[in-house]
Motif scaffolding. Structure first.
Motif, PDB file in Angstrom:
ATOM      1  N   LYS A  95      35.432  11.231 -45.567  1.00 20.26           N
ATOM      2  CA  LYS A  95      36.880  11.226 -45.404  1.00 20.26           C
ATOM      3  C   LYS A  95      37.418   9.822 -45.682  1.00 20.26           C
ATOM      4  N   ALA A  98      38.328   8.024 -42.578  1.00 14.11           N
ATOM      5  CA  ALA A  98      37.381   8.214 -41.470  1.00 14.11           C
ATOM      6  C   ALA A  98      37.530   7.120 -40.415  1.00 14.11           C
ATOM      7  N   ARG A  99      37.308   7.512 -39.184  1.00 14.30           N
ATOM      8  CA  ARG A  99      37.330   6.530 -38.089  1.00 14.30           C
ATOM      9  C   ARG A  99      35.981   5.825 -37.982  1.00 14.30           C
ATOM     10  N   ALA A 100      34.937   6.525 -38.426  1.00 10.27           N
ATOM     11  CA  ALA A 100      33.588   5.954 -38.330  1.00 10.27           C
ATOM     12  C   ALA A 100      32.940   5.956 -39.701  1.00 10.27           C
ATOM     13  N   LEU A 135      30.408  15.884 -34.905  1.00  9.37           N
ATOM     14  CA  LEU A 135      30.994  15.429 -36.170  1.00  9.37           C
ATOM     15  C   LEU A 135      30.253  16.070 -37.337  1.00  9.37           C
ATOM     16  N   GLN A 139      33.998  14.435 -41.896  1.00 15.28           N
ATOM     17  CA  GLN A 139      34.900  13.719 -40.977  1.00 15.28           C
ATOM     18  C   GLN A 139      34.662  12.225 -40.951  1.00 15.28           C
ATOM     19  N   VAL A 140      33.432  11.824 -41.307  1.00 17.43           N
ATOM     20  CA  VAL A 140      33.095  10.404 -41.310  1.00 17.43           C
ATOM     21  C   VAL A 140      33.001   9.956 -42.771  1.00 17.43           C
ATOM     22  N   LEU A 243      34.737   6.290 -29.809  1.00 13.67           N
ATOM     23  CA  LEU A 243      35.614   7.216 -30.522  1.00 13.67           C
ATOM     24  C   LEU A 243      36.360   8.152 -29.573  1.00 13.67           C
TER      25      LEU A 243
HETATM   26  N1  URA Z   1      36.373  11.806 -35.829  1.00  7.07           N
HETATM   27  C1  URA Z   1      36.771  11.872 -37.096  1.00  7.07           C
HETATM   28  O1  URA Z   1      37.550  12.730 -37.482  1.00  7.07           O
HETATM   29  N2  URA Z   1      36.293  10.952 -37.985  1.00  7.07           N
HETATM   30  C2  URA Z   1      35.437   9.983 -37.614  1.00  7.07           C
HETATM   31  O2  URA Z   1      35.053   9.170 -38.447  1.00  7.07           O
HETATM   32  C3  URA Z   1      35.034   9.927 -36.276  1.00  7.07           C
HETATM   33  C4  URA Z   1      35.518  10.840 -35.388  1.00  7.07           C
END
Ligand code: URA
Ligand code: URA
Length: 247
Positions: A95, A98-100, A135, A139-140, A243
């Motif tokens: 993604k 992405a958050r991670a 996850l 998503q990452v 997270l």
């Molecule tokens: N949730 C997400 O959607 N993406 C991440 O990278 C981590 C947690």
């Protein structure tokens, strides 16, 4: 996109990107690059026209607008010898927001064949780890220190890492993740610019350019030494806590 569909500026940008990917550090703006009707398509030798004759030299550590643009610009990279032996350039997957971000070492045989990171046996284990964290790989974001496979899966050489690292750094700049997870010694040591052994790096937060970084065992190591799984899971719980993911 064909060159014809690009605006002149975009065409210039692409030509410059290709030269950067070919290893040029300074690019002289010449008629070939500026030409409207003669798109520059391939990697050419740098122009030998002196800068004083045609104007300016352009600094090339460019900021890209998107991961896609960045990938397109660098995917023919020949900065190090791995460019000649790779099957596919393995940019990264996941993604863009992405958050991670999970960062491994280098493509292996499966990744080299398919052009995607962590798709072999180690990758399947990474998918399981992600699933345990609630996850998945959509998503990452997953990438490696090296974008091309070292022959025979040998360790990356310092020169290869030095040439390739700016690509990862640009990916991190574009994604702006909340945290980074370094998978294995090579990734951890490269991100932290240290020789500290993995056993001493894991289990706590570090920082890479202001972004929290956790280093843990490489999934390939877990395949060989399943006893490390317990500590890896502890590390992943630190990631989940940051997270705000619970299970
Ligand atoms: N949730 C997400 O959607 N993406 C991440 O990278 C981590 C947690
Ligand atoms: N090992 C890595 O470090 N990266 C991959 O993409 C696959 C295996």
């Amino acid at each position: 996109m064909s060159d014809q569909e690009l605006t002149p500026l975009a065409r210039l940008r692409r030509a410059l990107d290709q030269r950067v990917a070919a290893g040029d550090r300074t690019i002289v703006l010449d008629q070939q690059l500026l030409s409207d009707d003669k798109p520059t398509t391939a990697v050419e030798s740098p122009s030998l026209v002196p800068a004083s004759q045609v104007g300016m030299a352009i600094p090339v550590e460019a900021d890209f607008a998107s991961l896609t643009e960045h990938n397109e610009a660098i995917c023919n990279c020949l900065k190090c010898p791995l460019g000649k032996t790779r099957t596919k350039f393995v940019y990264g997957v996941g993604k863009p927001t992405a958050r991670a971000m999970f960062i491994g070492e280098a493509p292996g045989a499966d990744e080299d064949r398919l052009g995607e990171p962590f798709v072999g046996r180690a990758g399947q284990l990474l998918d399981k780890i992600l699933a345990a964290m609630q996850l998945d790989r959509t998503q990452v974001y997953i990438a490696n220190i090296l974008k091309c496979r070292p022959p025979g899966n040998r360790d990356p050489l310092p020169e290869e890492m030095n040439e390739c690292f700016p690509y990862l750094r640009e990916q991190i700049r574009l994604i702006k993740p909340e945290l980074l997870v370094g998978l294995g010694r090579i990734a951890g040591q490269a991100l932290l610019q240290t020789k500290t052994p993995l056993g001493k790096l894991r289990g706590r937060w570090h920082e890479y350019e202001g972004i929290p970084l956790l280093v843990t065992y490489h999934p390939a190591a877990l395949l060989r030494f399943p006893e490390y799984k317990k500590e890896t899971w502890k590390d992943m719980q630190l990631v989940m806590a940051r997270l705000g993911v619970s299970r």
